[in-house]
Design an enzyme around this catalytic site. Structure first.
Site, PDB file in Angstrom:
ATOM      1  N   SER A 127       0.832  -1.204   0.000  1.00 53.35           N
ATOM      2  CA  SER A 127       0.000   0.000   0.000  1.00 53.35           C
ATOM      3  C   SER A 127       0.865   1.253   0.000  1.00 53.35           C
ATOM      4  O   SER A 127       2.014   1.235   0.438  1.00 53.35           O
ATOM      5  CB  SER A 127      -0.883   0.022   1.260  1.00 53.35           C
ATOM      6  OG  SER A 127      -1.539   1.261   1.402  1.00 53.35           O
ATOM      7  N   TYR A 158      -2.335  -1.165   9.976  1.00 54.72           N
ATOM      8  CA  TYR A 158      -2.309  -1.367   8.522  1.00 54.72           C
ATOM      9  C   TYR A 158      -0.941  -1.005   7.954  1.00 54.72           C
ATOM     10  O   TYR A 158      -0.343  -1.779   7.179  1.00 54.72           O
ATOM     11  CB  TYR A 158      -3.406  -0.510   7.894  1.00 54.72           C
ATOM     12  CG  TYR A 158      -3.636  -0.725   6.421  1.00 54.72           C
ATOM     13  CD1 TYR A 158      -4.316  -1.841   5.959  1.00 54.72           C
ATOM     14  CD2 TYR A 158      -3.199   0.211   5.481  1.00 54.72           C
ATOM     15  CE1 TYR A 158      -4.553  -2.036   4.601  1.00 54.72           C
ATOM     16  CE2 TYR A 158      -3.428   0.032   4.128  1.00 54.72           C
ATOM     17  CZ  TYR A 158      -4.109  -1.096   3.689  1.00 54.72           C
ATOM     18  OH  TYR A 158      -4.343  -1.279   2.345  1.00 54.72           O
TER      19      TYR A 158
HETATM   20  P1  NAD Z   1     -11.653  -5.350  -0.669  1.00 57.11           P
HETATM   21  O1  NAD Z   1     -12.019  -5.208   0.761  1.00 57.11           O
HETATM   22  O2  NAD Z   1     -12.697  -5.174  -1.698  1.00 57.11           O
HETATM   23  O3  NAD Z   1     -10.984  -6.772  -0.969  1.00 57.11           O
HETATM   24  C1  NAD Z   1     -10.236  -7.495  -0.028  1.00 57.11           C
HETATM   25  C2  NAD Z   1     -10.590  -8.963  -0.173  1.00 57.11           C
HETATM   26  O4  NAD Z   1      -9.809  -9.703   0.779  1.00 57.11           O
HETATM   27  C3  NAD Z   1     -12.067  -9.247   0.120  1.00 57.11           C
HETATM   28  O5  NAD Z   1     -12.632 -10.063  -0.873  1.00 57.11           O
HETATM   29  C4  NAD Z   1     -12.002  -9.943   1.470  1.00 57.11           C
HETATM   30  O6  NAD Z   1     -13.072 -10.858   1.691  1.00 57.11           O
HETATM   31  C5  NAD Z   1     -10.663 -10.654   1.380  1.00 57.11           C
HETATM   32  N1  NAD Z   1     -10.185 -11.086   2.689  1.00 57.11           N
HETATM   33  C6  NAD Z   1     -10.279 -10.447   3.881  1.00 57.11           C
HETATM   34  N2  NAD Z   1      -9.788 -11.210   4.853  1.00 57.11           N
HETATM   35  C7  NAD Z   1      -9.374 -12.369   4.281  1.00 57.11           C
HETATM   36  C8  NAD Z   1      -8.777 -13.556   4.777  1.00 57.11           C
HETATM   37  N3  NAD Z   1      -8.515 -13.735   6.091  1.00 57.11           N
HETATM   38  N4  NAD Z   1      -8.473 -14.540   3.875  1.00 57.11           N
HETATM   39  C9  NAD Z   1      -8.749 -14.382   2.568  1.00 57.11           C
HETATM   40  N5  NAD Z   1      -9.330 -13.286   2.046  1.00 57.11           N
HETATM   41  C10 NAD Z   1      -9.627 -12.293   2.903  1.00 57.11           C
HETATM   42  O7  NAD Z   1     -10.482  -4.288  -0.903  1.00 57.11           O
HETATM   43  P2  NAD Z   1      -9.407  -4.128  -2.093  1.00 57.11           P
HETATM   44  O8  NAD Z   1      -9.171  -2.680  -2.247  1.00 57.11           O
HETATM   45  O9  NAD Z   1      -9.775  -4.928  -3.263  1.00 57.11           O
HETATM   46  O10 NAD Z   1      -8.112  -4.749  -1.380  1.00 57.11           O
HETATM   47  C11 NAD Z   1      -7.184  -5.574  -2.060  1.00 57.11           C
HETATM   48  C12 NAD Z   1      -5.792  -5.308  -1.503  1.00 57.11           C
HETATM   49  O11 NAD Z   1      -5.387  -3.986  -1.840  1.00 57.11           O
HETATM   50  C13 NAD Z   1      -5.690  -5.391   0.025  1.00 57.11           C
HETATM   51  O12 NAD Z   1      -4.479  -6.029   0.381  1.00 57.11           O
HETATM   52  C14 NAD Z   1      -5.657  -3.946   0.443  1.00 57.11           C
HETATM   53  O13 NAD Z   1      -5.032  -3.772   1.686  1.00 57.11           O
HETATM   54  C15 NAD Z   1      -4.883  -3.334  -0.701  1.00 57.11           C
HETATM   55  N6  NAD Z   1      -5.031  -1.893  -0.857  1.00 57.11           N
HETATM   56  C16 NAD Z   1      -6.250  -1.346  -1.068  1.00 57.11           C
HETATM   57  C17 NAD Z   1      -6.353   0.025  -1.255  1.00 57.11           C
HETATM   58  C18 NAD Z   1      -7.663   0.703  -1.537  1.00 57.11           C
HETATM   59  O14 NAD Z   1      -7.710   1.941  -1.511  1.00 57.11           O
HETATM   60  N7  NAD Z   1      -8.722  -0.007  -1.838  1.00 57.11           N
HETATM   61  C19 NAD Z   1      -5.209   0.821  -1.183  1.00 57.11           C
HETATM   62  C20 NAD Z   1      -3.974   0.221  -0.949  1.00 57.11           C
HETATM   63  C21 NAD Z   1      -3.897  -1.144  -0.796  1.00 57.11           C
END
Ligand code: NAD
Length: 257
Positions: free
Chosen positions: A140, A153
């Site tokens: 991130s 985080y």
């Molecule tokens: P999201 O919440 O839509 O997707 C995250 C997914 O991870 C969900 O489907 C959730 O069910 C799954 N998950 C949660 N706990 C889990 C577990 N114990 N085992 C397996 N799966 C699990 O959000 P996203 O934005 O698609 O996130 C994807 C990645 O990107 C994450 O690692 C997040 O930290 C990172 N990220 C997101 C952003 C943002 O702004 N959305 C920014 C930087 C990084």
């Protein structure tokens, strides 16, 4: 011809958001994909939509060693090998340092940091046996720049960058490249607590708030991150390993006004 023809890739957290877009794009580029998540109905539905010949779903709680062993086995049984992994699953909890309970900190570490470690450890032998492959770890912006209320985080996302570097060195000799993606703010359920996502943030316009801070004037889309994951999982990045790649509309460059 697809950029991932003949490849077999496990994607964690693939039931929605960025992981879902990665599964759809990778399959469209010729890969067989194993989607893992804890949202079983959603994950299975996405796999069905992509198509049973090329996509399968398995329950994969990334904090459980046995789930990882089963996922690697399932991908290998279904598609004959494993030569790609996207460690995408993640959770966020907004909280002030002083009021973050230990349980909450440990919960975020378990999913984001331990999950990434377990995924790499489980997949690496299979990737080596396949003659090489790629690992993409989703870190991130918060790993590289301070963000208030994100102690747990940020800790885990910085750890992912550290683990990515170390793994890239240990696995280079086996033909395995390991890189990290550092997204800024991306339009997924994670940035929409007002739609019921469990983030610890107040319901409200989180996405709109972030957009004001970003030079490009908008938050990113999941399909834009998926294309970076595709690049890092394909031969287009054949000489790149050990690096964090920022995808943030210019946010990390500084303050926009
Ligand atoms: P999201 O919440 O839509 O997707 C995250 C997914 O991870 C969900 O489907 C959730 O069910 C799954 N998950 C949660 N706990 C889990 C577990 N114990 N085992 C397996 N799966 C699990 O959000 P996203 O934005 O698609 O996130 C994807 C990645 O990107 C994450 O690692 C997040 O930290 C990172 N990220 C997101 C952003 C943002 O702004 N959305 C920014 C930087 C990084």
């Amino acid at each position: 011809m697809g950029k991932l023809d003949g490849r077999v890739v496990i994607i964690s957290g693939a039931a929605r958001g960025q992981g879902e877009q990665e599964a759809r794009l990778f399959a469209a580029e010729g890969a067989n994909v194993l989607l893992g998540d804890v949202l079983d109905e959603q994950g299975a539905a996405v796999a069905r939509e992509i198509g049973p010949d090329v996509a399968r779903y398995i329950r994969l709680d990334v904090g459980r060693e046995e789930d990882w062993a089963a996922a690697v086995q399932a991908a290998s049984d279904a598609f004959g090998k494993v030569d790609g992994l996207v460690n995408n699953a993640g959770i966020v909890r907004f909280n002030a340092l002083a009021s973050t309970p230990l349980e909450e900190f440990e919960q975020v570490v378990r999913v984001n940091q331990t999950g990434c470690f377990l995924g790499m450890r489980a997949a690496a032998p299979e990737l080596a046996a396949a003659g090489g492959g790629t690992i993409v770890n989703v870190s991130s912006y918060a790993a590289l720049s301070g963000m208030a209320y994100l102690t747990s985080y940020a800790a885990t996302k910085a750890a992912i960058v550290g683990m990515t570097r170390v793994a890239s060195m240990e696995l280079a000799g086996k033909g395995i490249r390991v890189n990290a993606i550092c997204p800024g703010a991306i339009d997924t359920p994670m940035t929409h607590p007002e739609e019921g996502a469990d983030t610890g943030a107040d319901a409200g316009a989180l996405a709109e708030f972030y957009a004001q801070l970003i030079p490009m004037g908008r938050i990113g889309r999941a399909d834009e991150v998926a294309r970076l994951a595709l690049f890092l999982s394909s031969e287009d990045s054949s000489y790149i390993t050990g690096q964090p790649f920022v995808i943030d509309g210019g946010w990390l460059s500084g303050v926009s006004y």
